[in-house]
Design a protein around this motif. Structure first.
Motif, mmCIF file in Angstrom:
data_model
loop_
_atom_site.group_PDB
_atom_site.id
_atom_site.type_symbol
_atom_site.label_atom_id
_atom_site.label_comp_id
_atom_site.label_asym_id
_atom_site.label_seq_id
_atom_site.Cartn_x
_atom_site.Cartn_y
_atom_site.Cartn_z
ATOM 1 N N UNK A 1 -4.364 -2.091 -4.358
ATOM 2 C CA UNK A 1 -4.702 -3.502 -4.525
ATOM 3 C C UNK A 1 -3.708 -4.181 -5.456
ATOM 4 N N UNK A 2 -3.373 -3.512 -6.546
ATOM 5 C CA UNK A 2 -2.402 -4.060 -7.503
ATOM 6 C C UNK A 2 -1.019 -4.168 -6.886
ATOM 7 N N UNK A 3 -0.572 -3.109 -6.217
ATOM 8 C CA UNK A 3 0.773 -3.124 -5.634
ATOM 9 C C UNK A 3 0.888 -4.142 -4.508
ATOM 10 N N UNK A 4 -0.191 -4.353 -3.770
ATOM 11 C CA UNK A 4 -0.174 -5.384 -2.735
ATOM 12 C C UNK A 4 -0.004 -6.763 -3.362
ATOM 13 N N UNK A 5 -0.680 -7.001 -4.481
ATOM 14 C CA UNK A 5 -0.519 -8.270 -5.190
ATOM 15 C C UNK A 5 0.919 -8.430 -5.665
ATOM 16 N N UNK A 6 1.451 -7.404 -6.304
ATOM 17 C CA UNK A 6 2.810 -7.479 -6.843
ATOM 18 C C UNK A 6 3.839 -7.697 -5.741
ATOM 19 N N UNK A 7 3.655 -7.016 -4.617
ATOM 20 C CA UNK A 7 4.596 -7.171 -3.501
ATOM 21 C C UNK A 7 4.616 -8.616 -3.021
ATOM 22 N N UNK A 8 3.439 -9.231 -2.910
ATOM 23 C CA UNK A 8 3.380 -10.592 -2.398
ATOM 24 C C UNK A 8 3.797 -11.624 -3.431
ATOM 25 N N UNK A 9 3.654 -11.321 -4.718
ATOM 26 C CA UNK A 9 4.227 -12.178 -5.752
ATOM 27 C C UNK A 9 5.737 -12.252 -5.572
ATOM 28 N N UNK A 10 6.357 -11.078 -5.409
ATOM 29 C CA UNK A 10 7.820 -11.045 -5.217
ATOM 30 C C UNK A 10 8.215 -11.774 -3.940
ATOM 31 N N UNK A 11 7.432 -11.594 -2.905
ATOM 32 C CA UNK A 11 7.756 -12.227 -1.624
ATOM 33 C C UNK A 11 7.731 -13.750 -1.740
ATOM 34 N N UNK A 12 6.758 -14.278 -2.474
ATOM 35 C CA UNK A 12 6.676 -15.727 -2.647
ATOM 36 C C UNK A 12 7.821 -16.234 -3.502
ATOM 37 N N UNK A 13 8.026 -15.620 -4.667
ATOM 38 C CA UNK A 13 9.006 -16.164 -5.610
ATOM 39 C C UNK A 13 10.446 -15.980 -5.139
ATOM 40 N N UNK B 1 0.832 -1.202 0.000
ATOM 41 C CA UNK B 1 0.000 0.000 0.000
ATOM 42 C C UNK B 1 0.869 1.255 0.000
ATOM 43 N N UNK B 2 1.958 1.227 0.737
ATOM 44 C CA UNK B 2 2.845 2.394 0.779
ATOM 45 C C UNK B 2 3.488 2.670 -0.575
ATOM 46 N N UNK B 3 3.769 1.612 -1.342
ATOM 47 C CA UNK B 3 4.292 1.794 -2.701
ATOM 48 C C UNK B 3 3.260 2.538 -3.545
ATOM 49 N N UNK B 4 1.996 2.136 -3.428
ATOM 50 C CA UNK B 4 0.929 2.778 -4.202
ATOM 51 C C UNK B 4 0.763 4.237 -3.794
ATOM 52 N N UNK B 5 0.791 4.530 -2.510
ATOM 53 C CA UNK B 5 0.637 5.906 -2.040
ATOM 54 C C UNK B 5 1.737 6.792 -2.605
ATOM 55 N N UNK B 6 2.953 6.260 -2.655
ATOM 56 C CA UNK B 6 4.079 7.034 -3.187
ATOM 57 C C UNK B 6 3.901 7.357 -4.663
ATOM 58 N N UNK B 7 3.140 6.538 -5.386
ATOM 59 C CA UNK B 7 2.911 6.775 -6.819
ATOM 60 C C UNK B 7 1.863 7.847 -7.081
ATOM 61 N N UNK C 1 -6.748 6.617 -8.615
ATOM 62 C CA UNK C 1 -7.573 5.675 -7.861
ATOM 63 C C UNK C 1 -6.655 4.916 -6.916
ATOM 64 N N UNK C 2 -6.528 5.417 -5.696
ATOM 65 C CA UNK C 2 -5.565 4.844 -4.753
ATOM 66 C C UNK C 2 -5.937 3.420 -4.358
ATOM 67 N N UNK C 3 -7.206 3.143 -4.135
ATOM 68 C CA UNK C 3 -7.593 1.797 -3.717
ATOM 69 C C UNK C 3 -7.255 0.769 -4.796
ATOM 70 N N UNK C 4 -7.558 1.101 -6.040
ATOM 71 C CA UNK C 4 -7.249 0.162 -7.129
ATOM 72 C C UNK C 4 -5.747 -0.037 -7.262
ATOM 73 N N UNK C 5 -4.983 1.055 -7.183
ATOM 74 C CA UNK C 5 -3.530 0.954 -7.311
ATOM 75 C C UNK C 5 -2.922 0.200 -6.130
#
Length: 246
Positions: free
Chosen positions: A202-214, A186-192, A196-200
């Motif tokens: 949501x996307x950045x949270x997904x991307x962050x956790x993709x990186x965390x898993x892989x 969420x903090x990555x999205x806020x910095x951008x 539409x902060x909620x939509x962004x």
């Protein structure tokens, strides 16, 4: 698994950190035993579910299933089919880390039958210790070639995290711990500074956790590096049912 004071027992993590060989030896015999069909009918029923897929093929199967769902042309409507085979073994072709939101059911959204998806759910679709352990089991032991981190439109957990960060909202109970897991994306999205902060977020949270898993050692990073595992992200639109990869 936990100490008397409720803290996490590191012995559990040490078990996982022993790597693929130790984990395989620990559960291999059990999986081999449960994979043996007890009758010719059961063997025929389980044959179609045991065929391994490549990561790309698994991704295509998910996308095609979502397209059927959007078109209201689902193929998986008889949930009694394959019960005997599922009692003998499981052969999921993909894992989904999704939000716990009641409006999102991965098996339905991707038009898959029981036993096709290995699903981990938590509000905000983030990776914590327990969720990662579950995904490691799916990837290493069950041989799942694809993990999808799946967010969704209008996520309340993400919205609450935005409120905590921007407005100083104080949440009750255990909710602050949940929000802390969502803050990095969420903090990555806020910095951008998106429109539409909620939509962004949501996307950045997904991307962050993709990186965390892989990037997680020792299991996930190795499987990704060997080409045996692919980790992707997507967002489910509750209004349309469509999943957009991000």
């Amino acid at each position: 698994m936990c100490n008397q004071d409720g803290s996490f027992d590191p012995a559990r993590r040490r078990f996982l950190d022993q790597g693929a060989a130790g984990l395989g030896l620990a559960v291999g015999g059990l999986l081999a035993a449960t994979a043996m069909p007890s009758s010719p009918a059961m063997a025929q029923d389980s044959a179609s579910t045991a065929e391994p897929l490549s990561p790309d093929a698994a991704q295509r199967r998910l996308i095609e299933g979502n397209e059927r769902y959007i078109a209201n042309a689902g193929q998986n409507t008889d949930f009694s089919a394959g019960r005997a085979a599922r009692a003998a073994a499981q052969h999921p072709f993909a894992a989904v880390l999704s939000c716990a939101d009641s409006r999102l059911a991965p098996e339905i959204a991707f038009d898959q039958g029981l036993g096709d998806l290995f699903v981990v759910r938590v509000a905000g679709n983030f990776v914590n210790e327990d969720g990662l352990a579950s995904l490691e089991f799916g990837a290493e032991v069950l041989g799942i070639p694809l993990i999808l981190v799946l967010g969704h439109s209008g996520c309340g957990a993400v919205a609450a995290t935005i409120g905590v960060i921007q407005d100083g909202i104080e949440l009750p109970g255990s909710l602050p711990g949940l929000v802390n897991n969502l803050k990095p994306g969420v903090e990555i999205a806020i910095a951008n500074e998106p429109e539409d902060l909620l939509a962004e977020a949501t996307i950045e949270n997904v991307r962050y956790n993709v990186r965390k898993v892989e990037q997680s050692d020792p299991i996930m990073a190795r499987l990704v590096g060997e080409g045996r595992l692919k980790v992707i992200g997507g967002v489910y639109d509750i209004a349309t049912g469509a999943v957009t990869l991000v």
